[in-house]
Design a protein around this motif. Structure first.
Motif, PDB file in Angstrom:
ATOM      1  N   UNK A   1       1.049  -1.427   0.152  1.00  0.00           N
ATOM      2  CA  UNK A   1       0.041  -0.279  -0.060  1.00  0.00           C
ATOM      3  C   UNK A   1       1.016   1.482  -0.252  1.00  0.00           C
ATOM      4  N   UNK A   2       1.824   0.954   1.024  1.00  0.00           N
ATOM      5  CA  UNK A   2       2.661   2.648   0.727  1.00  0.00           C
ATOM      6  C   UNK A   2       4.191   2.478  -0.459  1.00  0.00           C
ATOM      7  N   UNK A   3       3.953   1.926  -1.413  1.00  0.00           N
ATOM      8  CA  UNK A   3       3.989   1.646  -2.565  1.00  0.00           C
ATOM      9  C   UNK A   3       2.629   2.800  -3.941  1.00  0.00           C
ATOM     10  N   UNK A   4       2.316   1.595  -3.630  1.00  0.00           N
ATOM     11  CA  UNK A   4       1.113   2.705  -4.137  1.00  0.00           C
ATOM     12  C   UNK A   4       0.297   3.776  -4.012  1.00  0.00           C
ATOM     13  N   UNK A   5       0.745   3.690  -2.814  1.00  0.00           N
ATOM     14  CA  UNK A   5       0.263   5.906  -2.433  1.00  0.00           C
ATOM     15  C   UNK A   5       1.271   6.752  -2.680  1.00  0.00           C
ATOM     16  N   UNK A   6       2.571   5.420  -2.303  1.00  0.00           N
ATOM     17  CA  UNK A   6       4.415   6.936  -3.504  1.00  0.00           C
ATOM     18  C   UNK A   6       4.288   7.214  -4.823  1.00  0.00           C
ATOM     19  N   UNK A   7       3.601   6.488  -5.424  1.00  0.00           N
ATOM     20  CA  UNK A   7       3.508   5.827  -6.726  1.00  0.00           C
ATOM     21  C   UNK A   7       2.047   7.536  -6.734  1.00  0.00           C
ATOM     22  N   UNK A   8       1.205   6.982  -6.138  1.00  0.00           N
ATOM     23  CA  UNK A   8       0.392   8.677  -6.474  1.00  0.00           C
ATOM     24  C   UNK A   8       1.332  10.102  -6.060  1.00  0.00           C
ATOM     25  N   UNK A   9       1.567   9.823  -4.660  1.00  0.00           N
ATOM     26  CA  UNK A   9       2.225  11.286  -4.407  1.00  0.00           C
ATOM     27  C   UNK A   9       3.573  11.756  -6.061  1.00  0.00           C
ATOM     28  N   UNK A  10       4.482  10.732  -6.057  1.00  0.00           N
ATOM     29  CA  UNK A  10       4.821  11.229  -7.181  1.00  0.00           C
ATOM     30  C   UNK A  10       4.257  12.296  -8.317  1.00  0.00           C
ATOM     31  N   UNK A  11       2.824  11.784  -8.865  1.00  0.00           N
ATOM     32  CA  UNK A  11       2.514  12.246  -9.689  1.00  0.00           C
ATOM     33  C   UNK A  11       2.190  14.023  -9.404  1.00  0.00           C
ATOM     34  N   UNK A  12       1.287  13.621  -8.205  1.00  0.00           N
ATOM     35  CA  UNK A  12       0.927  15.031  -7.835  1.00  0.00           C
ATOM     36  C   UNK A  12       1.524  15.485  -6.181  1.00  0.00           C
ATOM     37  N   UNK A  13       3.094  15.154  -6.751  1.00  0.00           N
ATOM     38  CA  UNK A  13       4.398  16.928  -6.120  1.00  0.00           C
ATOM     39  C   UNK A  13       4.555  17.558  -7.132  1.00  0.00           C
ATOM     40  N   UNK A  14       4.507  17.237  -8.158  1.00  0.00           N
ATOM     41  CA  UNK A  14       4.035  18.642  -9.562  1.00  0.00           C
ATOM     42  C   UNK A  14       3.596  19.623  -9.487  1.00  0.00           C
ATOM     43  N   UNK A  15       2.570  19.155  -8.861  1.00  0.00           N
ATOM     44  CA  UNK A  15       1.403  19.642  -8.986  1.00  0.00           C
ATOM     45  C   UNK A  15       0.971  20.791  -7.949  1.00  0.00           C
ATOM     46  N   UNK A  16       0.076  22.392  -8.031  1.00  0.00           N
ATOM     47  CA  UNK A  16      -0.334  22.702  -6.751  1.00  0.00           C
ATOM     48  C   UNK A  16      -1.474  22.798  -5.929  1.00  0.00           C
ATOM     49  N   UNK A  17      -2.168  21.684  -7.136  1.00  0.00           N
ATOM     50  CA  UNK A  17      -3.692  21.873  -6.958  1.00  0.00           C
ATOM     51  C   UNK A  17      -3.916  21.474  -5.056  1.00  0.00           C
ATOM     52  N   UNK A  18      -4.321  21.578  -4.532  1.00  0.00           N
ATOM     53  CA  UNK A  18      -5.104  20.959  -2.919  1.00  0.00           C
ATOM     54  C   UNK A  18      -5.821  20.403  -2.942  1.00  0.00           C
ATOM     55  N   UNK A  19      -5.530  19.221  -1.809  1.00  0.00           N
ATOM     56  CA  UNK A  19      -5.961  17.542  -2.482  1.00  0.00           C
ATOM     57  C   UNK A  19      -6.335  17.412  -0.486  1.00  0.00           C
ATOM     58  N   UNK A  20      -7.195  16.926  -1.068  1.00  0.00           N
ATOM     59  CA  UNK A  20      -8.511  16.437   0.155  1.00  0.00           C
ATOM     60  C   UNK A  20      -8.316  14.763   0.360  1.00  0.00           C
ATOM     61  N   UNK A  21      -7.790  13.668   1.519  1.00  0.00           N
ATOM     62  CA  UNK A  21      -7.508  12.430   1.809  1.00  0.00           C
ATOM     63  C   UNK A  21      -8.875  11.860   2.252  1.00  0.00           C
ATOM     64  N   UNK A  22      -9.736  11.528   2.162  1.00  0.00           N
ATOM     65  CA  UNK A  22     -10.972  10.984   2.819  1.00  0.00           C
ATOM     66  C   UNK A  22     -10.942   9.446   3.341  1.00  0.00           C
ATOM     67  N   UNK A  23     -11.402   8.749   4.606  1.00  0.00           N
ATOM     68  CA  UNK A  23     -11.134   8.086   5.384  1.00  0.00           C
ATOM     69  C   UNK A  23     -12.907   7.661   5.599  1.00  0.00           C
ATOM     70  N   UNK A  24     -13.477   6.034   4.616  1.00  0.00           N
ATOM     71  CA  UNK A  24     -14.577   5.660   4.671  1.00  0.00           C
ATOM     72  C   UNK A  24     -14.506   4.122   5.370  1.00  0.00           C
ATOM     73  N   UNK A  25     -15.355   3.531   5.738  1.00  0.00           N
ATOM     74  CA  UNK A  25     -15.353   2.314   6.806  1.00  0.00           C
ATOM     75  C   UNK A  25     -17.059   1.167   5.777  1.00  0.00           C
TER      76      UNK A  25
END
Length: 277
Positions: A170-194
């Motif tokens: 999971x950390x690898x998947x999130x890191x890949x997502x972060x590598x794409x998002x790091x070059x942009x300045x868009x605001x991010x919202x992270x939500x958890x659901x159960x």
């Protein structure tokens, strides 16, 4: 000469009824007036009063404005711009939103249409390329909107059951997502659901704490990968924003998720679960 006997005056024992009746009448009139005053429409009363004054030749109560310069009076502008037909036209429902939903629940700018912002579209295309296998397996869903982009990740590929500790995969998947998002300045919202299955452990007394902790663990990985912390906010919704029914295992599995929402504008609110395809 004998005096005529005086007749005793007849005493009217019902004389009290006359003032009593007057009192009741006055009270009735008083209450009618009070009721009329309490339910008067001030706007209509003001218009009626002005009309009566003008009709009987009295001086107007309101001062007529003096126009300075070359412009159209406000009242004329309102009358020219007023389209009475537009008041009776049905309001069209945006595409992708059910027509039987109450208007109060229809969020503005939540139609799931292709992103119009080229940069936001580029972010989505890059994420789809890097996460293609997970998207194909159904473990990740990417939703495109006009002003937002959402990456929905199923919780069963991120955490063990009842835990908020990310697995190494999971950390690898999130890191890949972060590598794409790091070059942009868009605001991010992270939500958890159960899902709606209750949890009551010492660390997570309810699904509120569990969902928030899961969102926070994603925030930490993204921040560790270089995403600026001031760009990110997190929210834990527990079981209260499902995207599927909790009546079966598949629905509950769909509801256990973490979403990373990329907002094309800081003023745009994240889309609710029911407004995306």
């Amino acid at each position: 000469m004998a005096r005529k006997p005086k007749h005793e005056e007849h005493v009217n024992h019902e004389a009290w009824a006359i003032p009593y009746g007057d009192l009741i009448t006055l009270l009735l009139a008083f209450f009618v007036v009070m009721y009329a005053i309490s339910s008067v429409n001030e706007g209509k009363m003001r218009v009626l009063s002005e009309a009566m004054v003008v009709a009987f030749g009295g001086p107007p109560r309101a001062m007529n404005p003096i126009d300075v310069g070359d412009f159209t009076p406000r009242r004329a502008v309102r009358e020219e711009n007023l389209d009475l037909m537009s008041l009776t036209r049905p309001i069209p429902h945006p595409a992708g939103i059910q027509a039987d939903l109450p208007m109060s629940r229809l969020p503005p700018q939540r139609v799931t249409t292709p992103a119009q912002d080229p940069e936001l579209a580029r972010v989505g295309a890059e994420l789809e390329r890097k996460l293609a296998q997970l998207v194909e397996e159904g473990a990740v869903r990417i939703h495109h909107g006009k002003d937002w982009l959402e990456v929905e990740i199923r919780a069963d590929i991120l955490y063990p059951s009842g835990s908020a500790e990310l697995t190494s995969e999971a950390e690898r998947v999130i890191a890949e997502i972060g590598a794409v998002l790091v070059d942009f300045t868009y605001p991010l919202r992270i939500e958890g659901h159960t899902d709606n299955l209750p949890i009551a452990t010492e660390r997570y007394p309810s699904n509120w704490e569990l969902s928030a902790a899961r969102a926070a663990s994603v925030v930490h990985v993204l921040g560790g990968g270089g995403v600026a912390p001031e760009r990110m906010t997190l929210a834990g919704y527990g079981e209260f924003r499902p995207v599927a029914a909790n009546s079966d295992a598949d629905g509950r599995n769909r509801n256990r998720r973490v979403t990373i929402i990329v907002l094309g504008d800081s003023e745009v609110q994240p889309p609710p679960p029911g407004a995306r395809a």
